[in-house]
Design an enzyme around this catalytic site. Structure first.
Site, PDB file in Angstrom:
ATOM      1  N   ASP A   1      -0.373  -3.416  -4.472  1.00  0.00           N
ATOM      2  CA  ASP A   1      -1.704  -3.551  -3.886  1.00  0.00           C
ATOM      3  C   ASP A   1      -2.430  -2.215  -3.984  1.00  0.00           C
ATOM      4  O   ASP A   1      -2.496  -1.634  -5.062  1.00  0.00           O
ATOM      5  CB  ASP A   1      -1.596  -4.054  -2.449  1.00  0.00           C
ATOM      6  CG  ASP A   1      -2.924  -4.615  -1.929  1.00  0.00           C
ATOM      7  OD1 ASP A   1      -3.868  -4.775  -2.720  1.00  0.00           O
ATOM      8  OD2 ASP A   1      -3.014  -4.906  -0.721  1.00  0.00           O
TER       9      ASP A   1
ATOM     10  N   ASP B   1      -5.539   2.825   1.440  1.00  0.00           N
ATOM     11  CA  ASP B   1      -6.373   1.823   2.118  1.00  0.00           C
ATOM     12  C   ASP B   1      -6.657   2.210   3.564  1.00  0.00           C
ATOM     13  O   ASP B   1      -5.781   2.728   4.274  1.00  0.00           O
ATOM     14  CB  ASP B   1      -5.690   0.461   2.103  1.00  0.00           C
ATOM     15  CG  ASP B   1      -5.824  -0.258   0.768  1.00  0.00           C
ATOM     16  OD1 ASP B   1      -6.343   0.372  -0.179  1.00  0.00           O
ATOM     17  OD2 ASP B   1      -5.427  -1.425   0.684  1.00  0.00           O
TER      18      ASP B   1
ATOM     19  N   ARG C   1     -11.603  -0.324  -7.482  1.00  0.00           N
ATOM     20  CA  ARG C   1     -11.456   0.261  -6.144  1.00  0.00           C
ATOM     21  C   ARG C   1     -11.124   1.750  -6.205  1.00  0.00           C
ATOM     22  O   ARG C   1     -10.059   2.189  -5.796  1.00  0.00           O
ATOM     23  CB  ARG C   1     -10.411  -0.483  -5.319  1.00  0.00           C
ATOM     24  CG  ARG C   1     -10.705  -1.958  -5.140  1.00  0.00           C
ATOM     25  CD  ARG C   1      -9.716  -2.625  -4.185  1.00  0.00           C
ATOM     26  NE  ARG C   1     -10.021  -4.055  -4.038  1.00  0.00           N
ATOM     27  CZ  ARG C   1      -9.378  -4.884  -3.232  1.00  0.00           C
ATOM     28  NH1 ARG C   1      -8.368  -4.431  -2.503  1.00  0.00           N
ATOM     29  NH2 ARG C   1      -9.720  -6.146  -3.157  1.00  0.00           N
TER      30      ARG C   1
ATOM     31  N   ASP D   1       0.833  -1.200   0.000  1.00  0.00           N
ATOM     32  CA  ASP D   1       0.000   0.000   0.000  1.00  0.00           C
ATOM     33  C   ASP D   1       0.870   1.254   0.000  1.00  0.00           C
ATOM     34  O   ASP D   1       1.804   1.364   0.807  1.00  0.00           O
ATOM     35  CB  ASP D   1      -0.902   0.030   1.235  1.00  0.00           C
ATOM     36  CG  ASP D   1      -1.927  -1.089   1.249  1.00  0.00           C
ATOM     37  OD1 ASP D   1      -2.206  -1.648   0.167  1.00  0.00           O
ATOM     38  OD2 ASP D   1      -2.432  -1.398   2.342  1.00  0.00           O
TER      39      ASP D   1
END
Length: 518
Positions: A192, A196, A245, A163
């Site tokens: 990734d 987040d 996302r 992340d």
């Protein structure tokens, strides 16, 4: 609209004892920084507000170790501090530092069990290269004007679970503003999420930022059962070349407004598992399934207002696939507790291109589709170093002489009625356009000239979405990015500098191509 946190420096009475080897620097007289409590926007302005290290000491860091050392040298884990970062932070200059006021790690920038911290890029810019920023069990954090790139969870080196910026475990009040978060692929390439939030993370705002070239933009909630997160605002951000996302919401409430979405290849805003999203005045372009509930039968909901869907395609509905389109309608209502000013969706691509991302001078929207500097009475630390004793307002571009005014100009092509010379005439009312949507324009001098910054100013309704700045003498790429504005690059002596447009949402109109020695 509330303005970004702006830092005012004044003399202080104490110094911070940091080892010179860490790369941390203080002026001979220690400095303090204060930030207006109203600086944070969106949900980060709630729950008591987000002010970061306002009122605390200011320290300069040029290594990851220096950042950790600054945290660990505080009197307590909640002592306010502003850490000004310049240069490239990577695995080679980041190590674990121990102390009673910190809990750090060697493979990431660790903001764990702490509060009241600002990390802000200054000077020639701050890049976290293959090194993620991790926020855990912490509160009142501001991250501003930095680039985080190519953070991996597999391959080498790895950092932060892949992340770029990750938050988890009882995190409160985080404002991430004017940052650039980017990868070079998806999960198969070892990356990734870019942004987040997990395990009870609340009151977060992501504003005026760029997220690009990644399989996953970011999520709220690590699984369908992780529904303790929420109260997150996303505004004036660019999501570009993202698979999905953008963001993924599992439970909680999100306010998503005035963002520009370009080339979302699988899905965009994925509201599921009881999440509620208010989606206002966004511009969705050349994308697929930009809003809905995807990859699950546990539905979320949305309220839509004023969005533009430009060349957006929609898939068929199925048990685990519920796109909101082709004619998105509201299926919930979301009340917003803070004040905000909406730009009309039609001007979102232009205003986002001028304001979003690191090294844009912290420019913000005034709510009427125009970019402006933060409050001119309160100086900010970019794009030049702050002056501790006599702060001055940050200009919208570098100071000094615009070297282009005495240069020549040429290019690859020009549209009818435009001229290469228009980019160096000091007149924002004239411009150059290529014959198509891409092309290049150059400024050139009769002898080698030293430059380190450029400012590319588009006419209203900016169209440039990808560019390269090229040393035309050698063919070397000095910088690249999306959108236009202030461009910093290593000091270079050259006779010709080329701004090459590699992608655009329409016909570019370059009003000025300014160049500066510093």
């Amino acid at each position: 609209m509330r303005r970004p946190v702006a830092i005012r420096l004044s003399a202080a009475t104490a110094t911070l004892a940091l080892a010179a080897a860490t790369g941390a620097v203080l002026s001979a007289s220690a400095t303090t920084a204060s930030a207006a409590a109203s600086g944070a926007t969106g949900y980060a302005s709630q729950n008591g507000g987000t002010t970061g290290g306002a009122g605390g000491q200011t320290v300069r860091a040029t290594t990851g170790t220096a950042i950790h050392q600054a945290l660990c040298s505080r009197a307590s884990s909640s002592t306010p501090i502003v850490i000004q970062v310049e240069g490239t932070i990577n695995h080679g200059n980041t190590s674990k530092v121990s102390g009673s006021s910190c809990s750090t790690a060697a493979d990431r920038i660790e903001l764990k069990q702490i509060s009241n911290v600002t990390i802000v890029g200054v000077g020639s810019g701050a890049v976290f290269d293959q090194l993620g920023i991790h926020i855990r069990e912490s509160s009142n954090i501001v991250i501003q004007n930095v680039t985080v790139r190519n953070v991996k969870k597999s391959g080498s080196p790895t950092s932060n679970g892949g992340d770029a910026i990750g938050m988890e475990s009882d995190v409160r009040n985080v404002w991430v503003d004017h940052v650039t978060l980017e990868a070079s692929g998806g999960e198969a390439e070892g990356f990734d999420g870019l942004f987040d939030m997990k395990d009870n993370t609340q009151y977060v705002t992501l504003s005026y930022s760029v997220l690009r070239n990644s399989g996953r933009g970011g999520l709220i909630g690590s699984s369908e059962t992780d529904r303790s997160n929420g109260y997150v605002t996303f505004h004036h951000n660019l999501y570009e070349n993202i698979d999905s996302r953008a963001p993924l919401l599992r439970g909680g409430i999100a306010h998503i407004y005035d963002n520009h979405y370009v080339n979302l290849t699988k899905s965009g805003i994925n509201s599921r598992a009881g999440a509620k999203a208010r989606v206002d005045n966004n511009y969705f372009e050349d994308s697929k399934d930009v809003l809905g509930t995807f990859y699950t039968d546990e539905a979320g909901s949305w309220q839509v207002n004023g969005n533009i869907f430009d060349n957006v395609t929609w898939s068929e509905r199925a048990a685990d696939n519920n796109p909101a389109g082709p004619n998105p309608q509201s299926n919930t209502t979301v009340s917003i507790p803070y004040s905000y000013a909406l730009d009309d969706a039609s001007c979102v691509p232009g205003i986002v291109s001028r304001t979003a991302g690191a090294d844009k001078g912290l420019l913000v929207s005034d709510g009427s589709c125009s970019a402006q500097s933060p409050d001119p009475t309160t100086p900010t630390p970019t794009p030049t170093d702050p002056t501790p004793t006599q702060p001055t307002p940050t200009p919208t571009g570098p100071t000094g002489t615009n070297l282009s005014l005495s240069a020549g100009a040429d290019g690859s092509s020009k549209a009818g009625g435009t001229s290469y010379g228009n980019v160096r005439d000091g007149d924002l009312g004239t411009y150059w356009s290529p014959a198509g949507s891409t092309g290049s324009v150059s400024v050139k001098w009769g002898s080698a000239t030293t430059v380190s910054r450029a400012v590319v100013r588009e006419a209203a309704g900016g169209a440039v979405t990808a560019w390269k700045l090229v040393d035309a003498d050698t063919g070397g790429v000095l910088a690249s990015g999306s959108g236009t504005g202030v461009i910093s690059f290593p000091t270079t002596s050259l006779k010709k500098l080329t701004f090459q447009i590699t992608a655009a949402s329409g016909t570019p109109r370059i009003a000025e191509f300014e160049t500066y020695a510093g």
